[in-house]
Design an enzyme around this catalytic site. Structure first.
Site, PDB file in Angstrom:
ATOM      1  N   HIS A  57      -3.303  58.857  57.236  1.00 34.47           N
ATOM      2  CA  HIS A  57      -3.102  60.005  58.096  1.00 34.47           C
ATOM      3  C   HIS A  57      -1.777  60.695  57.782  1.00 34.47           C
ATOM      4  O   HIS A  57      -0.909  60.139  57.107  1.00 34.47           O
ATOM      5  CB  HIS A  57      -3.126  59.574  59.563  1.00 34.47           C
ATOM      6  CG  HIS A  57      -4.451  59.014  59.998  1.00 34.47           C
ATOM      7  ND1 HIS A  57      -4.673  58.518  61.262  1.00 34.47           N
ATOM      8  CD2 HIS A  57      -5.632  58.893  59.337  1.00 34.47           C
ATOM      9  CE1 HIS A  57      -5.927  58.109  61.374  1.00 34.47           C
ATOM     10  NE2 HIS A  57      -6.524  58.316  60.206  1.00 34.47           N
ATOM     11  N   GLU A  59       0.825  61.429  59.642  1.00 30.57           N
ATOM     12  CA  GLU A  59       2.025  60.757  60.146  1.00 30.57           C
ATOM     13  C   GLU A  59       2.415  59.591  59.243  1.00 30.57           C
ATOM     14  O   GLU A  59       3.604  59.384  58.953  1.00 30.57           O
ATOM     15  CB  GLU A  59       1.792  60.244  61.570  1.00 30.57           C
ATOM     16  CG  GLU A  59       1.448  61.329  62.575  1.00 30.57           C
ATOM     17  CD  GLU A  59      -0.048  61.508  62.779  1.00 30.57           C
ATOM     18  OE1 GLU A  59      -0.467  61.753  63.923  1.00 30.57           O
ATOM     19  OE2 GLU A  59      -0.802  61.399  61.769  1.00 30.57           O
ATOM     20  N   ALA A 161     -22.306  89.790  53.485  1.00 29.51           N
ATOM     21  CA  ALA A 161     -21.700  90.970  52.864  1.00 29.51           C
ATOM     22  C   ALA A 161     -22.740  92.076  52.893  1.00 29.51           C
ATOM     23  O   ALA A 161     -23.887  91.874  52.473  1.00 29.51           O
ATOM     24  CB  ALA A 161     -21.277  90.668  51.423  1.00 29.51           C
ATOM     25  N   ARG A 191     -15.287  78.309  50.870  1.00 26.26           N
ATOM     26  CA  ARG A 191     -16.123  77.204  50.383  1.00 26.26           C
ATOM     27  C   ARG A 191     -15.285  75.952  50.193  1.00 26.26           C
ATOM     28  O   ARG A 191     -15.730  74.836  50.491  1.00 26.26           O
ATOM     29  CB  ARG A 191     -16.805  77.596  49.076  1.00 26.26           C
ATOM     30  CG  ARG A 191     -17.925  78.609  49.232  1.00 26.26           C
ATOM     31  CD  ARG A 191     -18.534  78.960  47.889  1.00 26.26           C
ATOM     32  NE  ARG A 191     -19.594  79.975  48.019  1.00 26.26           N
ATOM     33  CZ  ARG A 191     -20.238  80.508  46.992  1.00 26.26           C
ATOM     34  NH1 ARG A 191     -19.931  80.142  45.745  1.00 26.26           N
ATOM     35  NH2 ARG A 191     -21.171  81.417  47.195  1.00 26.26           N
ATOM     36  N   THR A 203     -32.687  83.517  49.362  1.00 31.80           N
ATOM     37  CA  THR A 203     -31.458  83.806  48.623  1.00 31.80           C
ATOM     38  C   THR A 203     -31.473  83.129  47.263  1.00 31.80           C
ATOM     39  O   THR A 203     -31.067  83.718  46.261  1.00 31.80           O
ATOM     40  CB  THR A 203     -30.230  83.332  49.442  1.00 31.80           C
ATOM     41  OG1 THR A 203     -30.144  84.118  50.621  1.00 31.80           O
ATOM     42  CG2 THR A 203     -28.949  83.486  48.639  1.00 31.80           C
ATOM     43  N   GLY A 302     -29.791  84.029  53.307  1.00 31.35           N
ATOM     44  CA  GLY A 302     -29.917  85.438  53.559  1.00 31.35           C
ATOM     45  C   GLY A 302     -30.280  85.858  54.956  1.00 31.35           C
ATOM     46  O   GLY A 302     -29.975  85.175  55.937  1.00 31.35           O
TER      47      GLY A 302
END
Length: 374
Positions: A57, A59, A161, A191, A203, A302
């Site tokens: 972790h 810390e 888009a 991504r 798509t 899509g």
């Protein structure tokens, strides 16, 4: 947001801790990403962030770097230190043992194993604690982890888009490129920050995307194709693209056996998800992802997958790139909502807009279905 007990020095060092945490976003699942900065006499003596895979972790890494200089220091931690025993001891105990004098925390951890307990351990040891410093910024970094704890599924981010008149492709199917290179570069960064990227069969059939992260220092997310009827060709790039990340095809139980035969020879994992009238139940699919410890999923379309995700109430944020182009005709950005009343529209909150190159990026939080007006 200003917090009682915090000053500008606290906020400055907390920003450093948040920057540390953000640098590992998407790399630490199933754990949250936590940044830690140790400061003694006004100087940084240790920095740390959660390592890839979730441990050590943040810390622990910061304390290891600081060594004996941690004694008497102030620890700036982006998330409440953990309080449970797992594969590593609790960070709250490690902070106490290191002799830290004060801890400044960005936000609390909603995990029931930690929630409030980490702070309680510190206070019992006589350590001064200041909480909720830059809380909203800290919570935003780990909102995917928080979503998984609260709802059993990862944060769903719908990215599209489109042209100014809401088209994602011309009538002939051409969609390259509606958005600018600057917008596409931003998507590649997203991504990297997500555990998985998900698209629909349409798509893949139309665009044959790779769904990889093509930026320096990036890493590929798991690539998921939602394909109830096995429409996608087995030689599609998403299945044959060499990547350190696996590809998954999600289909119906009725088609699972054939999916295994058709795709798994390319190393693709085929999974069966319950369906409604032949359409994959995306709420069940996202629960599957939550069970795998994923915290953030980028839904890239899509049009029909976008509608299905919105209907299933698994989209938490939208990110729409709008290009300064008018198509006049073509494929709509979202296809299949079939709303007949304005009041049934998906509602957004915290809407913002900013330029990305010549495009505009509109982002907002989706109001959950149970909170929308009836």
């Amino acid at each position: 947001m200003k917090t009682r007990g915090a000053d500008e020095t606290d906020r400055r060092f907390m920003r450093e801790a948040l920057a540390q945490a953000e640098s590992m976003l998407g790399m630490t699942s199933p754990n949250p990403t936590v940044g830690c900065v140790l400061v003694r006499a006004g100087k940084v003596v240790g920095r740390g962030v959660t390592s890839a895979g979730g441990r050590p972790h943040g810390e622990t890494n910061a304390l290891a770097q600081a060594g004996s200089r941690a004694r008497g220091a102030t620890a700036y931690v982006s998330l409440e230190p953990c309080a449970h025993h797992g594969q590593t001891p609790p960070c709250a105990d490690a902070i106490v043992e290191a002799g830290i004098a004060r801890v400044v925390i960005g936000c609390g951890d909603p995990d029931p194993r930690v929630h409030g307990r980490g702070i309680a351990i510190l206070k019992r040891a006589g350590i001064r604690v200041t909480s909720d410093v830059l809380r909203d910024e800290a919570a935003r970094i780990n909102e995917g982890f928080f979503a998984r704890i609260a709802r059993g599924r990862p944060l769903g981010i719908l990215k599209l888009a489109m042209s100014l008149d809401g088209r994602i492709a011309a009538e002939g199917g051409d969609s390259r490129w509606i958005s600018t290179e600057e917008s596409r570069a931003m998507v590649h960064r997203w991504r990297r920050e997500c555990d998985a990227v998900m698209v629909g069969a349409g798509t893949v059939a139309a665009d044959d995307p790779r769904l990889t992260c093509r930026i320096e220092g990036g890493r590929d997310p798991v690539r998921v194709v939602v394909d109830a009827n096995l429409r996608t060709p087995a030689d599609a790039k998403v299945y044959r693209q060499r990547s350190t990340a696996p590809a998954i095809i999600a289909t119906t139980q009725a088609n699972l056996a054939f999916a295994k035969k058709k795709y798994e020879r390319r190393g693709v994992e085929a999974i069966a998800i319950a369906d409604h009238g032949g359409e994959i139940a995306l709420d069940r699919l996202m629960q599957e992802f939550g069970g795998r410890g994923w915290s953030r999923v980028l839904i890239e379309g899509g049009a029909r997958l976008a509608a299905s995700a919105l209907r299933a109430d698994v989209v938490d944020r939208v990110a729409f790139f709008v290009a300064p182009k008018i198509m006049g005709a073509g494929l709509p950005a979202i296809d299949g909502m079939h709303l007949t009343r304005i009041r049934d529209a998906i509602q957004l909150s915290e809407l913002s807009a900013r330029p990305v190159g010549v495009d505009w990026l509109f982002e907002g939080k989706v109001v959950p279905a149970k909170r929308r007006r009836k």
